[in-house]
Design an enzyme around this catalytic site. Structure first.
Site, PDB file in Angstrom:
ATOM      1  CG  ASP A  31      -1.887   1.098   1.281  1.00  0.00           C
ATOM      2  OD1 ASP A  31      -2.772   1.129   0.416  1.00  0.00           O
ATOM      3  OD2 ASP A  31      -1.802   1.945   2.196  1.00  0.00           O
ATOM      4  CD  GLU A  82      -2.422   2.301  -3.383  1.00  0.00           C
ATOM      5  OE1 GLU A  82      -3.590   2.663  -3.570  1.00  0.00           O
ATOM      6  OE2 GLU A  82      -1.884   2.285  -2.255  1.00  0.00           O
TER       7      GLU A  82
END
Length: 538
Positions: free
Chosen positions: A199, A264
């Site tokens: 993330d 990401e």
């Protein structure tokens, strides 16, 4: 080394919303295990689980309070081990969302860090004194509204948070923090995990000089929940030190055969494609990366071509991961509705496009059903930005509503209890048990099988064909096989002249006769050919 991920299709499961096994209204690991046969039958290669770690759930698990524990909402370590074993038995890999840039304020590390300026973990988070007038140390924005700094009266300092104030950022400049984070990653790799979805992978390091960001150089991108896009965010993220950390994390994962990392990239526009290239260049950083470049409202041939060619230029030896949807953006069928003949036509077009792209492919749960965005009322919301900014901001709950299995069962078969987000009639109508042999679900399965059987689609190189909007066209070539893929990104009819001797191998909303390809709205076609094929717009 078996680089299984290079041609893989990865299926994102949002655990809260997939299958509730114990009737508490929240999906869990046991529920996912129960549905593994469905996932395997799709033809995907890997499951990506959104966060399952211990958390106060202020941001639905993206605020971790214990990196080595499963949140009781989802089960326990034994349930995790069962899921991994059961998935592997079906030939499925499993990766988990790792939220490393920040923790929950309830994490024991932060609870100790905020106690004083001289304890053992005092420097584990990003602390700074107020400016002389008491204002925050920099002008950096938080993604969820307001400054990226929160004043803590116990320490008499501000701490950095790029998201909620309850999500303090770790100080990756501290080597002890890096060691601790790597130890948590090793813990899950030892349990048989096949890798990580990282993330906000470009947020780990901040500028130690605490310089304020300059204004955005181009037209500001004011995002719905914040003013982030009004700055050129050069000091609060994507710092050069990130690369050394990624290389160290890669060295760890390389100790476990057949593992991989996908990052990401939290950035918009062309810069996101540049970062994807930088973070995947060579063999010592990420295996692949994705950005929000294809997760926005843009739906035109130039945009998709620029994304793919931009990555090719920026990382000729890197590897991309492309997806049209995830848990943070509106459902693709709803997001691109202005370009659609119908929901079904857009669902098929989006699937056919995605399966033809070079790189690894990601699918978010429910897209294989042609699922639409759920319309929610204020009292049904759980997403912090939506609750804060309603009604201007609808938030992310609309794409996170539960998976629908049986149209007429309570809560469409998701739960016997009250679900954490409601299951509404438009979504239940697309349940798995309503998907017949000619359904969008059947189409997804066929397209994934087609992609796997085609060397050109699985690993081929891409060469774009210049045609006017709204036609996207390119060839994919590998192993002596060449396919030309042509897509009509509009609801209008378009005709293309095709010269050569192609054979139509796949088509929808298309007719090919006497050298003319007629594409109805959202129509597409794949051609196989040995000799060169030329396309011109009629």
């Amino acid at each position: 080394m078996n680089e299984w991920w290079r041609s893989a299709v990865i299926y994102q499961v949002y655990p809260r919303s997939y299958q509730d096994d114990n009737g508490d209204g929240v999906g869990d690991l046991a529920g996912i295990t129960r549905r593994l046969d469905y996932i395997a039958a799709l033809g995907v290669d890997c499951i990506w689980l959104s966060p399952i770690f211990a958390s106060p759930q202020a941001d639905m698990g993206y605020d971790v309070s214990d990196y080595k524990a499963v949140d009781p909402l989802f089960g326990d370590i034994a349930a995790f081990d069962t899921l991994i074993e059961s998935a592997h038995a079906r030939g499925l890999k499993v990766i988990v969302d790792q939220v490393l840039s920040h923790t929950s304020e309830k994490h024991e590390w932060f609870e100790q860090s905020r106690k004083s300026r001289d304890n053992a973990k005092a420097d584990w988070y990003v602390w700074a004194d107020p400016l002389p007038d008491g204002s925050p140390p920099t002008n950096w924005h938080s993604h969820f509204g307001g400054p990226a700094w929160e004043f803590d009266p116990q320490r008499g300092q501000y701490y950095l948070h790029n998201f909620l104030a309850s999500q303090p950022d770790l100080n990756f400049h501290n080597p002890d923090v890096v060691d601790a984070i790597l130890d948590t990653c090793k813990f899950w790799l030892e349990r048989g995990l096949d890798g990580f979805r990282l993330d906000t992978v470009n947020y780990y390091f901040h500028d130690q000089k605490l310089r304020s960001n300059p204004p955005a150089q181009a037209k500001p991108q004011v995002m719905a929940t914040d003013l982030y896009g009004m700055q050129n965010n050069i000091y609060n993220k994507t710092r050069p030190e990130n690369l050394a950390f990624l290389e160290r994390l890669r060295r760890l994962t390389d100790q476990y055969p057949d593992t991989m990392m996908v990052g990401e990239v939290g950035e918009m526009g062309n810069r996101s494609i540049e970062i994807m290239g930088e973070y995947t260049a060579g063999t010592s950083r990420l295996h692949m990366a994705y950005s929000f470049a294809m997760l926005g409202p843009d739906f035109n041939a130039e945009h998709f071509r620029n994304c793919i060619e931009g990555f090719q230029r920026g990382a000729p030896d890197g590897h991309p991961y492309w997806s049209f949807s995830n848990h943070d953006v509106p459902r693709q069928v709803s997001r691109w509705a202005d370009h659609a003949v119908s929901e079904d036509a857009m669902g098929r077009l989006a699937c056919a496009m995605l399966m033809s792209f070079e790189g690894t492919i990601g699918i978010y749960q429910g897209e294989e059903l042609g699922q639409t965005e759920t319309a929610l009322t204020y009292d049904e919301l759980t997403d912090p930005p939506a609750i804060r900014y309603w009604p201007a901001v609808k938030g992310r709950d609309g794409c996170r509503t539960p998976m629908v299995w049986e149209k007429d069962a309570p809560n469409a078969g998701f739960s016997t209890g009250t679900p954490w987000l409601p299951v509404k009639a438009p979504q239940a109508a697309k349940a798995v048990d309503q998907q017949g042999k000619d359904s969008i679900l059947a189409f997804y399965k066929d397209m994934m099988a087609y992609r796997k059987a085609s060397a050109a689609l699985a690993r081929g190189t891409t060469t774009f064909i210049s045609l006017p909007e709204p036609i996207l066209a390119f060839t994919r070539t590998a192993g002596g096989e060449t396919l030309t893929c042509v897509f009509n990104l509009s609801p209008d009819v378009h005709v293309i002249r095709v010269t050569g001797a192609p054979i139509v191998t796949l088509a929808n909303g298309a007719a090919f006769d006497e050298g003319l390809l007629t594409l109805r709205g959202n129509g597409f076609a794949y051609f196989a050919h040995e000799a060169e094929v030329a396309l011109t717009k009629v």
